[in-house]
Design a protein around this motif. Structure first.
Motif, mmCIF file in Angstrom:
data_model
loop_
_atom_site.group_PDB
_atom_site.id
_atom_site.type_symbol
_atom_site.label_atom_id
_atom_site.label_comp_id
_atom_site.label_asym_id
_atom_site.label_seq_id
_atom_site.Cartn_x
_atom_site.Cartn_y
_atom_site.Cartn_z
ATOM 1 N N HIS A 1 -25.429 29.349 -70.501
ATOM 2 C CA HIS A 1 -25.161 28.350 -69.642
ATOM 3 C C HIS A 1 -26.275 28.527 -68.467
ATOM 4 O O HIS A 1 -26.800 29.715 -67.991
ATOM 5 C CB HIS A 1 -23.846 28.455 -69.346
ATOM 6 C CG HIS A 1 -23.053 29.329 -68.485
ATOM 7 N ND1 HIS A 1 -23.161 30.777 -69.043
ATOM 8 C CD2 HIS A 1 -22.299 29.433 -67.587
ATOM 9 C CE1 HIS A 1 -22.333 31.498 -68.155
ATOM 10 N NE2 HIS A 1 -22.019 30.752 -67.035
ATOM 11 N N HIS B 1 -25.492 28.843 -65.175
ATOM 12 C CA HIS B 1 -24.857 29.625 -63.843
ATOM 13 C C HIS B 1 -26.012 30.724 -63.499
ATOM 14 O O HIS B 1 -26.431 31.487 -64.342
ATOM 15 C CB HIS B 1 -23.798 30.170 -64.183
ATOM 16 C CG HIS B 1 -22.667 28.999 -63.951
ATOM 17 N ND1 HIS B 1 -21.367 29.259 -64.236
ATOM 18 C CD2 HIS B 1 -22.825 27.602 -63.832
ATOM 19 C CE1 HIS B 1 -20.695 28.044 -64.360
ATOM 20 N NE2 HIS B 1 -21.576 26.963 -63.801
ATOM 21 N N ASP C 1 -25.916 33.522 -62.202
ATOM 22 C CA ASP C 1 -25.738 34.909 -62.477
ATOM 23 C C ASP C 1 -26.229 35.225 -63.791
ATOM 24 O O ASP C 1 -26.423 36.492 -64.110
ATOM 25 C CB ASP C 1 -24.204 35.239 -61.984
ATOM 26 C CG ASP C 1 -23.268 34.291 -62.611
ATOM 27 O OD1 ASP C 1 -23.627 33.240 -63.005
ATOM 28 O OD2 ASP C 1 -21.985 34.907 -62.970
ATOM 29 N N HIS C 2 -26.323 34.326 -64.874
ATOM 30 C CA HIS C 2 -26.680 34.597 -66.209
ATOM 31 C C HIS C 2 -28.016 34.143 -66.597
ATOM 32 O O HIS C 2 -28.878 34.644 -67.663
ATOM 33 C CB HIS C 2 -25.779 33.631 -67.124
ATOM 34 C CG HIS C 2 -24.424 34.052 -66.971
ATOM 35 N ND1 HIS C 2 -23.841 35.030 -67.804
ATOM 36 C CD2 HIS C 2 -23.496 33.905 -65.990
ATOM 37 C CE1 HIS C 2 -22.546 35.253 -67.728
ATOM 38 N NE2 HIS C 2 -22.069 34.497 -66.491
ATOM 39 N N HIS D 1 -15.957 26.445 -69.638
ATOM 40 C CA HIS D 1 -16.424 27.164 -68.628
ATOM 41 C C HIS D 1 -17.369 26.302 -67.985
ATOM 42 O O HIS D 1 -17.318 26.014 -66.674
ATOM 43 C CB HIS D 1 -16.904 28.377 -68.932
ATOM 44 C CG HIS D 1 -17.522 29.129 -67.711
ATOM 45 N ND1 HIS D 1 -16.663 29.528 -66.615
ATOM 46 C CD2 HIS D 1 -18.858 29.365 -67.248
ATOM 47 C CE1 HIS D 1 -17.721 30.126 -65.734
ATOM 48 N NE2 HIS D 1 -19.041 29.916 -66.097
ATOM 49 N N ASP E 1 -19.350 33.064 -70.775
ATOM 50 C CA ASP E 1 -18.153 32.805 -69.813
ATOM 51 C C ASP E 1 -16.915 32.122 -70.450
ATOM 52 O O ASP E 1 -15.972 31.903 -69.836
ATOM 53 C CB ASP E 1 -18.523 32.229 -68.495
ATOM 54 C CG ASP E 1 -19.231 33.282 -67.666
ATOM 55 O OD1 ASP E 1 -19.552 34.229 -68.095
ATOM 56 O OD2 ASP E 1 -19.822 32.807 -66.404
#
Ligand SMILES: [Zn+2]
Length: 276
Positions: A66, A68, A70-71, A145, A164
């Protein structure tokens, strides 16, 4: 960064710098599939160094579970890789992702080199199969999520990179609770050996059903409690009464971040219910 070998040629990398976020690698003679990168360049570089210099492999495909940060922050370290994601992930990266990275760079100088990479191969709700040597990877749309969330099932190994969709405490601020419930309900039927969560520890075979039940119970509790409060026309401050423990979860996981995620969940639900 922690490195764990969950099967002969499958590795999980867990950040020690940010919220125990995970990434994974499926290594085959034909090349490696990397599932997500880590939040900070130093840890993504550690993954790259391990794969290229220790294992002697190159990343052929990178799957963004996804959008976001942090990924996805480390995608630019694998310029030769084809990047796979849900089509909504590409749109989000190009808009909110780009804006978010520019803001993050102002606060964190260590992010200066990062650039947004837009995925090349896009899937919709129908998903995608990827064959790599003897391995079959099934990329499945598992929203909840976030609307663009995908999970990766390694069919022969029965390992699910759940991203997530699966965390020690569900997080629905950027998604829909009903979608997440539907996505989680699909997991017990998959006959899995391991579930790799997007944050936190690997869930082993004997623990999977309980972990799913616990997350479903949490979502049910959260929804009921916030709905009751809204029905009684209680003010936002009353959300304080809905503690993480009263919804069946502990505040300990993810180094205390769990309580913060819980607060964000109930505020987001309250906003949605009162906006109707
Ligand atoms: Zn996320």
């Amino acid at each position: 960064m922690l490195k764990e070998r969950v099967s002969d040629d499958i590795y999980v990398f867990t950040s020690e710098l940010y919220a125990q976020v995970t990434a994974g690698a499926v290594v085959a003679p034909e090349g490696t599939v990397l599932i997500d990168t880590l939040a900070f360049p130093s840890e993504t570089r550690e993954i790259k160094d391990f794969l290229e210099n220790r294992l002697g492999t190159r990343v052929k495909y990178l799957i963004n579970t996804h959008y976001h940060a942090d990924h996805t922050n480390g995608a630019c370290y694998f310029p030769e890789a084809k990047v796979i994601s849900h089509y909504l992930c590409r749109t989000k990266l190009d808009t909110v992702g780009r804006k978010g990275l520019a803001q993050a760079k102002v606060q964190s100088p260590e992010l200066a080199d990062l650039e947004i990479v837009l995925p090349d191969i896009l899937i919709d709700s129908g998903g995608l199969y990827l064959h790599l040597g003897k391995k079959t990877l099934q990329v499945m749309h598992t929203p909840g999520h976030s609307p663009d969330s995908v999970s990766v099932l390694l069919k022969e190994d029965r390992i699910l990179f759940a991203a997530d969709m699966m965390m020690p405490i569900p997080h629905i601020v950027d998604g829909e609770i009903e979608d997440l419930i539907r996505s989680l309900q699909m997991v017990p039927g998959l006959g899995l050996e391991n579930v790799i969560q997007g944050h936190g520890e690997v869930v082993l075979r004997g623990e999977i059903d309980d972990a799913i039940k616990s997350n479903l119970r949490y979502l049910d509790n959260v929804r009921k409690k916030v709905e009751q409060l809204v029905k009684k026309r209680r003010p936002r401050e009353a959300l304080k009464e809905i503690t993480i423990e009263s919804c069946g979860k502990s505040r300990i996981p993810l180094n205390g971040l769990a309580a913060q995620l819980h607060r964000a969940n109930i505020h987001a639900l309250y906003d949605r219910l009162t906006a109707k």
